[in-house]
Design a protein around this motif. Structure first.
Motif, PDB file in Angstrom:
ATOM      1  N   VAL A  15       0.849  -1.240   0.004  1.00  0.00           N
ATOM      2  CA  VAL A  15       0.061  -0.003   0.073  1.00  0.00           C
ATOM      3  C   VAL A  15       0.856   1.177   0.026  1.00  0.00           C
ATOM      4  O   VAL A  15       0.501   2.146  -0.730  1.00  0.00           O
ATOM      5  CB  VAL A  15      -1.102  -0.034   1.266  1.00  0.00           C
ATOM      6  N   ALA A  16       1.900   1.221   0.596  1.00  0.00           N
ATOM      7  CA  ALA A  16       2.895   2.360   0.867  1.00  0.00           C
ATOM      8  C   ALA A  16       3.418   2.579  -0.598  1.00  0.00           C
ATOM      9  O   ALA A  16       3.635   3.842  -0.935  1.00  0.00           O
ATOM     10  CB  ALA A  16       4.056   2.171   1.900  1.00  0.00           C
ATOM     11  N   ALA A  17       3.615   1.475  -1.316  1.00  0.00           N
ATOM     12  CA  ALA A  17       4.339   1.825  -2.775  1.00  0.00           C
ATOM     13  C   ALA A  17       3.253   2.471  -3.563  1.00  0.00           C
ATOM     14  O   ALA A  17       3.667   3.298  -4.465  1.00  0.00           O
ATOM     15  CB  ALA A  17       4.856   0.397  -3.094  1.00  0.00           C
ATOM     16  N   GLU A  18       2.131   1.956  -3.640  1.00  0.00           N
ATOM     17  CA  GLU A  18       0.936   2.444  -4.337  1.00  0.00           C
ATOM     18  C   GLU A  18       0.606   3.676  -3.939  1.00  0.00           C
ATOM     19  O   GLU A  18       0.040   4.476  -5.043  1.00  0.00           O
ATOM     20  CB  GLU A  18      -0.292   1.282  -4.218  1.00  0.00           C
ATOM     21  N   LEU A  19       0.677   4.372  -2.619  1.00  0.00           N
ATOM     22  CA  LEU A  19       0.413   5.602  -2.431  1.00  0.00           C
ATOM     23  C   LEU A  19       1.579   6.418  -2.845  1.00  0.00           C
ATOM     24  O   LEU A  19       1.402   7.745  -2.401  1.00  0.00           O
ATOM     25  CB  LEU A  19       0.055   5.680  -0.890  1.00  0.00           C
ATOM     26  N   GLN A  20       2.606   5.990  -3.409  1.00  0.00           N
ATOM     27  CA  GLN A  20       3.666   6.760  -3.691  1.00  0.00           C
ATOM     28  C   GLN A  20       4.125   7.479  -2.646  1.00  0.00           C
ATOM     29  O   GLN A  20       4.657   8.828  -2.683  1.00  0.00           O
ATOM     30  CB  GLN A  20       3.381   8.030  -4.765  1.00  0.00           C
ATOM     31  N   LEU A  21       4.580   6.895  -1.451  1.00  0.00           N
ATOM     32  CA  LEU A  21       4.787   7.819  -0.486  1.00  0.00           C
ATOM     33  C   LEU A  21       6.238   8.103  -0.505  1.00  0.00           C
ATOM     34  O   LEU A  21       6.799   9.205   0.385  1.00  0.00           O
ATOM     35  CB  LEU A  21       4.949   6.738   1.136  1.00  0.00           C
ATOM     36  N   MET A  22       7.163   7.525  -1.303  1.00  0.00           N
ATOM     37  CA  MET A  22       8.675   7.697  -1.289  1.00  0.00           C
ATOM     38  C   MET A  22       8.485   9.072  -2.233  1.00  0.00           C
ATOM     39  O   MET A  22       9.387   9.966  -2.013  1.00  0.00           O
ATOM     40  CB  MET A  22       8.967   6.648  -2.545  1.00  0.00           C
ATOM     41  N   LYS A  23       7.842   9.458  -3.025  1.00  0.00           N
ATOM     42  CA  LYS A  23       7.624  10.771  -3.689  1.00  0.00           C
ATOM     43  C   LYS A  23       7.601  12.106  -2.653  1.00  0.00           C
ATOM     44  O   LYS A  23       8.173  12.965  -2.673  1.00  0.00           O
ATOM     45  CB  LYS A  23       6.671  10.876  -4.672  1.00  0.00           C
ATOM     46  N   GLY A  24       6.562  11.499  -1.671  1.00  0.00           N
ATOM     47  CA  GLY A  24       6.082  12.702  -0.596  1.00  0.00           C
ATOM     48  C   GLY A  24       7.432  12.799   0.253  1.00  0.00           C
ATOM     49  O   GLY A  24       7.722  13.842   0.640  1.00  0.00           O
ATOM     50  N   VAL A  25       8.178  11.864   0.694  1.00  0.00           N
ATOM     51  CA  VAL A  25       9.329  11.715   1.362  1.00  0.00           C
ATOM     52  C   VAL A  25      10.269  12.516   0.798  1.00  0.00           C
ATOM     53  O   VAL A  25      11.110  13.457   1.306  1.00  0.00           O
ATOM     54  CB  VAL A  25       9.655  10.441   2.013  1.00  0.00           C
ATOM     55  N   ALA A  26      10.455  12.474  -0.556  1.00  0.00           N
ATOM     56  CA  ALA A  26      11.677  13.045  -1.316  1.00  0.00           C
ATOM     57  C   ALA A  26      11.402  14.388  -1.387  1.00  0.00           C
ATOM     58  O   ALA A  26      12.373  15.140  -1.548  1.00  0.00           O
ATOM     59  CB  ALA A  26      11.677  12.281  -2.610  1.00  0.00           C
ATOM     60  N   GLU A  27      10.293  14.821  -1.520  1.00  0.00           N
ATOM     61  CA  GLU A  27       9.928  16.285  -1.501  1.00  0.00           C
ATOM     62  C   GLU A  27      10.496  17.111  -0.260  1.00  0.00           C
ATOM     63  O   GLU A  27      11.263  18.178  -0.576  1.00  0.00           O
ATOM     64  CB  GLU A  27       8.396  16.426  -1.766  1.00  0.00           C
ATOM     65  N   ARG A  28      10.310  16.614   0.863  1.00  0.00           N
ATOM     66  CA  ARG A  28      10.626  17.141   1.960  1.00  0.00           C
ATOM     67  C   ARG A  28      12.203  16.863   2.340  1.00  0.00           C
ATOM     68  O   ARG A  28      13.067  17.763   2.705  1.00  0.00           O
ATOM     69  CB  ARG A  28       9.959  16.499   3.264  1.00  0.00           C
ATOM     70  N   LEU A  29      12.827  15.710   1.672  1.00  0.00           N
ATOM     71  CA  LEU A  29      14.230  15.494   1.839  1.00  0.00           C
ATOM     72  C   LEU A  29      14.860  16.639   1.035  1.00  0.00           C
ATOM     73  O   LEU A  29      16.117  16.985   1.111  1.00  0.00           O
ATOM     74  CB  LEU A  29      14.494  14.127   1.428  1.00  0.00           C
ATOM     75  N   LYS A  30      14.455  17.114  -0.068  1.00  0.00           N
ATOM     76  CA  LYS A  30      14.976  18.294  -0.847  1.00  0.00           C
ATOM     77  C   LYS A  30      15.194  19.375   0.137  1.00  0.00           C
ATOM     78  O   LYS A  30      16.158  20.205  -0.355  1.00  0.00           O
ATOM     79  CB  LYS A  30      14.181  18.264  -2.269  1.00  0.00           C
ATOM     80  N   GLN A  31      14.535  19.633   0.839  1.00  0.00           N
ATOM     81  CA  GLN A  31      14.933  20.687   1.887  1.00  0.00           C
ATOM     82  C   GLN A  31      15.813  20.465   2.672  1.00  0.00           C
ATOM     83  O   GLN A  31      15.291  20.582   3.811  1.00  0.00           O
ATOM     84  CB  GLN A  31      13.227  21.118   2.318  1.00  0.00           C
ATOM     85  N   SER A  32      16.817  20.198   2.463  1.00  0.00           N
ATOM     86  CA  SER A  32      17.963  19.918   3.341  1.00  0.00           C
ATOM     87  C   SER A  32      18.396  21.069   4.356  1.00  0.00           C
ATOM     88  O   SER A  32      18.926  20.651   5.268  1.00  0.00           O
ATOM     89  CB  SER A  32      19.241  19.327   2.554  1.00  0.00           C
ATOM     90  N   HIS A  33      18.315  22.190   3.746  1.00  0.00           N
ATOM     91  CA  HIS A  33      18.712  23.543   4.534  1.00  0.00           C
ATOM     92  C   HIS A  33      17.571  24.056   5.112  1.00  0.00           C
ATOM     93  O   HIS A  33      17.819  25.046   5.695  1.00  0.00           O
ATOM     94  CB  HIS A  33      19.442  24.102   3.964  1.00  0.00           C
ATOM     95  N   ASP A  34      16.212  23.482   5.178  1.00  0.00           N
ATOM     96  CA  ASP A  34      15.078  24.441   5.830  1.00  0.00           C
ATOM     97  C   ASP A  34      15.057  24.124   7.320  1.00  0.00           C
ATOM     98  O   ASP A  34      14.858  23.144   7.642  1.00  0.00           O
ATOM     99  CB  ASP A  34      13.882  23.945   5.073  1.00  0.00           C
ATOM    100  N   PRO A  35      15.290  25.290   7.865  1.00  0.00           N
ATOM    101  CA  PRO A  35      15.103  24.967   9.450  1.00  0.00           C
ATOM    102  C   PRO A  35      13.862  24.836  10.007  1.00  0.00           C
ATOM    103  O   PRO A  35      13.894  24.239  11.138  1.00  0.00           O
ATOM    104  CB  PRO A  35      15.556  26.509   9.918  1.00  0.00           C
ATOM    105  N   THR A  36      12.972  24.799   9.305  1.00  0.00           N
ATOM    106  CA  THR A  36      11.651  24.050   9.611  1.00  0.00           C
ATOM    107  C   THR A  36      11.600  22.837  10.323  1.00  0.00           C
ATOM    108  O   THR A  36      10.950  22.642  11.309  1.00  0.00           O
ATOM    109  CB  THR A  36      10.628  24.059   8.608  1.00  0.00           C
ATOM    110  N   TRP A  37      12.468  21.953   9.889  1.00  0.00           N
ATOM    111  CA  TRP A  37      12.316  20.398  10.170  1.00  0.00           C
ATOM    112  C   TRP A  37      13.298  20.281  11.291  1.00  0.00           C
ATOM    113  O   TRP A  37      14.585  20.565  10.927  1.00  0.00           O
ATOM    114  CB  TRP A  37      12.528  19.455   8.815  1.00  0.00           C
ATOM    115  N   ASN A  38      12.908  19.875  12.321  1.00  0.00           N
ATOM    116  CA  ASN A  38      14.124  19.391  13.303  1.00  0.00           C
ATOM    117  C   ASN A  38      14.482  17.920  13.071  1.00  0.00           C
ATOM    118  O   ASN A  38      14.227  17.443  12.209  1.00  0.00           O
ATOM    119  CB  ASN A  38      13.213  19.433  14.749  1.00  0.00           C
ATOM    120  N   HIS A  39      15.590  17.674  14.182  1.00  0.00           N
ATOM    121  CA  HIS A  39      16.056  16.426  13.891  1.00  0.00           C
ATOM    122  C   HIS A  39      15.314  15.204  13.777  1.00  0.00           C
ATOM    123  O   HIS A  39      15.337  14.318  12.985  1.00  0.00           O
ATOM    124  CB  HIS A  39      16.945  16.194  15.026  1.00  0.00           C
TER     125      HIS A  39
END
Length: 595
Positions: free
Chosen positions: A176-200
């Motif tokens: 189900v996780a693969a079908e919902l394309q969760l990897m795409k959603g995570v990748a979008e946030r991973l691109k924000q590598s210098h965004d201070p919004t996201w904590n450790h």
């Protein structure tokens, strides 16, 4: 006083948020540190059914408008319930996974994809899951309220933890996780590598989810590597995590510490190390086949950039020796996946004061790899898993980089002076590696032999000189080199570097053992020629009897340098002419040594 699940469920069934909040906070407080579950007793099975019912009610609440405190309590309960692999059924439907993905901030709104099949080799099926798969992946997704524009980081983390638990325990959840394309959603946030919004915690569990998806689903692994440009995204994440700057092309430093060698920098923090290791493990998943295929110029540049970051990892330290070794282990594993020509980045940094220099090249990274390999070798535990990655990496680096090979040879196979002890006796690194050449594990012994053979420039005579013919025979037989000569590797010209001690003892060295041995009495001394011929015939007949009874299989060396069976015709020749000598083998290659 122990809580009553039935009472909590009753409070949840009223639909009142305040009552549900109090009930869930009670449950969460008592079960927060519970990580072990059993369903063997009847009471445990009954509790499991109640937990599933609680899970269904919690999901119902999550699909409503909730006050923040109730929202967080529901997700905490989901995290706790999803730890138990027997109670994840409420959470593996398409609607449930979509709800959790929304709260995690990784839901991608796409058209419903065609149902995909579970990947092979993903572990045992959970009870009853195979029948639920079709239902779970085709269920209509109920719309849940979107998370606030100002993200609640605690809510995101709890949702991510729940999804990670589900993927870890359940194959249907992975589908189900693969079908919902969760990897795409995570990748979008991973691109924000210098965004201070996201904590450790958000960054860490984004990376943990990425690791699990790529470890458990081959299709997601390919999606991240190719469609989503995962090597670039994760490389940037690693760069940001380590706080790197680039004073020169493919040369790294830590921001604020330019010019300071990595080994002199303060240790990485625990949080930095944790995130870095998740990145390294995920990169390993998506690059495991790159060393075996050709890459174009653009990909090679990307891998070289990654290799420069990995060199920095190799030279850095974490908080504590154990954590540092684990960090270096993941780094070495990933370095072994890089295309071989890209490994030259290990040698690129300029030689600085305190650096290990050899032939004008900075050998700090290679020396670190060698020390890491010897440490794993000395430990002796699970050598196949712990030693081979670093030993293979050193072997391939030595094969394609002349300076690396010469440096390693100076450390592992220095000019031979000790001709009285067998090659496998002693505590020098050469002795330890020669002992591995007769290890019970075929992969371990082959890898150790290959490393030493490459350091000898694949010269048979030199290999025998340093290891003894008995230890070398396995590799030479596999390569068809038992008659001597050199394998097909391309190496620089030889230089004479034999020691005086070796030259003096050379004529008296037993090539099988590799050492000078005391002269043994001749067992045939005093025998007549007839007695000698009788003993020889007796030996041939014994071999013939053992062969006919299939106890042994006599072999002989063929003209191609490989072993072949002795057939009855060969035995007949030996029987009638036991003194017959085999054809003279070709002369071995020069004994001259080169670093």
């Amino acid at each position: 006083m122990k809580m009553d699940l039935n009472a909590i469920i009753e409070q949840m069934e009223t639909g009142d948020q305040d009552a549900a909040l109090v009930a869930l906070q009670t449950y969460n407080k008592e079960k927060n540190q519970c990580f072990t579950f059993s369903k063997e007793e009847e009471s445990d099975r009954e509790e499991g059914k109640l937990q599933e019912r609680l899970g269904e009610l919690v999901l119902g609440f999550l699909n409503k408008e909730l006050q923040p405190s109730c929202q967080l309590a529901c997700l905490e309960t989901t995290r706790i319930l999803s730890r138990d692999k027997h109670c994840v059924n409420p959470f593996i439907t398409r609607s449930a996974m979509a709800t959790l993905a929304r709260y995690a901030g990784i839901m991608v709104h796409t058209d419903t994809p065609a149902p995909s099949q579970p990947e092979d080799g993903q572990g045992e099926e959970q009870g009853g899951e195979s029948q639920e798969t079709a239902k779970g992946v085709t269920e209509v997704v109920k719309e849940a309220p979107p998370p606030s524009e100002n993200p609640d980081l605690e809510v995101i983390v709890e949702a991510l933890k729940s999804i990670c638990n589900i993927l870890l325990h359940n194959e249907t959840g992975q589908v189900v996780a693969a079908e919902l394309q969760l990897m795409k959603g995570v990748a979008e946030r991973l691109k924000q590598s210098h965004d201070p919004t996201w904590n450790h915690e958000v960054r860490f569990f984004d990376l943990r989810l990425t690791f699990l998806l790529t470890a458990l689903r081959v299709d997601v692994r390919a999606q991240l590597a190719q469609e989503l440009h995962g090597i670039s995204i994760l490389g940037n994440q690693l760069d940001a995590t380590l706080g790197l700057c680039w004073p020169d092309t493919l040369e790294t430093s830590r921001v604020g510490s330019e010019g300071v060698p990595p080994e002199d920098l303060p240790p990485l923090s625990r949080q930095q190390t944790e995130r870095a290791m998740e990145i390294l493990k995920t990169l390993f998943n998506i690059t495991f086949d790159t060393a075996r295929r050709k890459v174009d110029e653009e990909d090679a540049a990307e891998y070289r950039h990654l290799g420069a970051i990995l060199r920095h990892c190799l030279m850095s330290h974490a908080d504590g020796e154990e954590r540092t070794e684990e960090f270096h282990s993941h780094t070495v594993n990933l370095l072994g996946n890089l295309p071989l020509p890209c490994l030259d980045v290990l040698l690129l940094p300029k030689v600085q004061q305190g650096s290990i220099e050899y032939m004008g090249v900075n050998m700090d990274a290679v020396n670190m790899l060698l020390e890491f390999m010897e440490k794993r070798l000395d430990r002796g535990n699970k050598l196949k898993e712990t030693l081979l990655p670093s030993l293979n990496l050193l072997t391939e680096s030595a094969r394609i980089h002349r300076e690396t090979r010469k440096f390693l040879r100076s450390k592992v196979l220095p000019p031979l002076r000790d001709v009285k002890n067998r090659p496998e006796v002693g505590n020098a690194l050469r002795n330890k590696l020669v002992r591995l050449m007769t290890h019970i594990d075929t992969d371990v012994k082959n890898c150790a032999a290959e490393f030493l053979f490459v350091l000898c420039k694949e010269s048979v005579s030199r290999f025998i000189k340093y290891t003894g013919y008995g230890n070398a025979a396995g590799l030479l037989a596999a390569r068809g080199l038992l008659r001597g000569g050199r394998d097909s590797g391309i190496y620089s010209e030889d230089e004479d570097s034999e020691t005086e001690e070796y030259r003096e003892a050379k004529a008296h060295i037993n090539p099988v053992t590799g050492v000078v041995e005391e002269e043994q009495p001749n067992p045939m001394e005093g025998m007549t020629e007839e007695q000698k011929e009788y003993e020889a015939m007796k030996l041939v007949n014994m071999f013939d009897k053992l062969s006919r009874n299939n106890v042994i299989q006599p072999m002989q060396l063929g003209m191609d340098g490989k072993m072949r069976e002795i057939n009855p015709e060969d035995l007949h020749k030996l029987t009638h002419n036991p003194a017959a000598q085999p054809e003279n083998p070709p002369q071995p290659d020069s004994e001259d040594e080169a670093q």
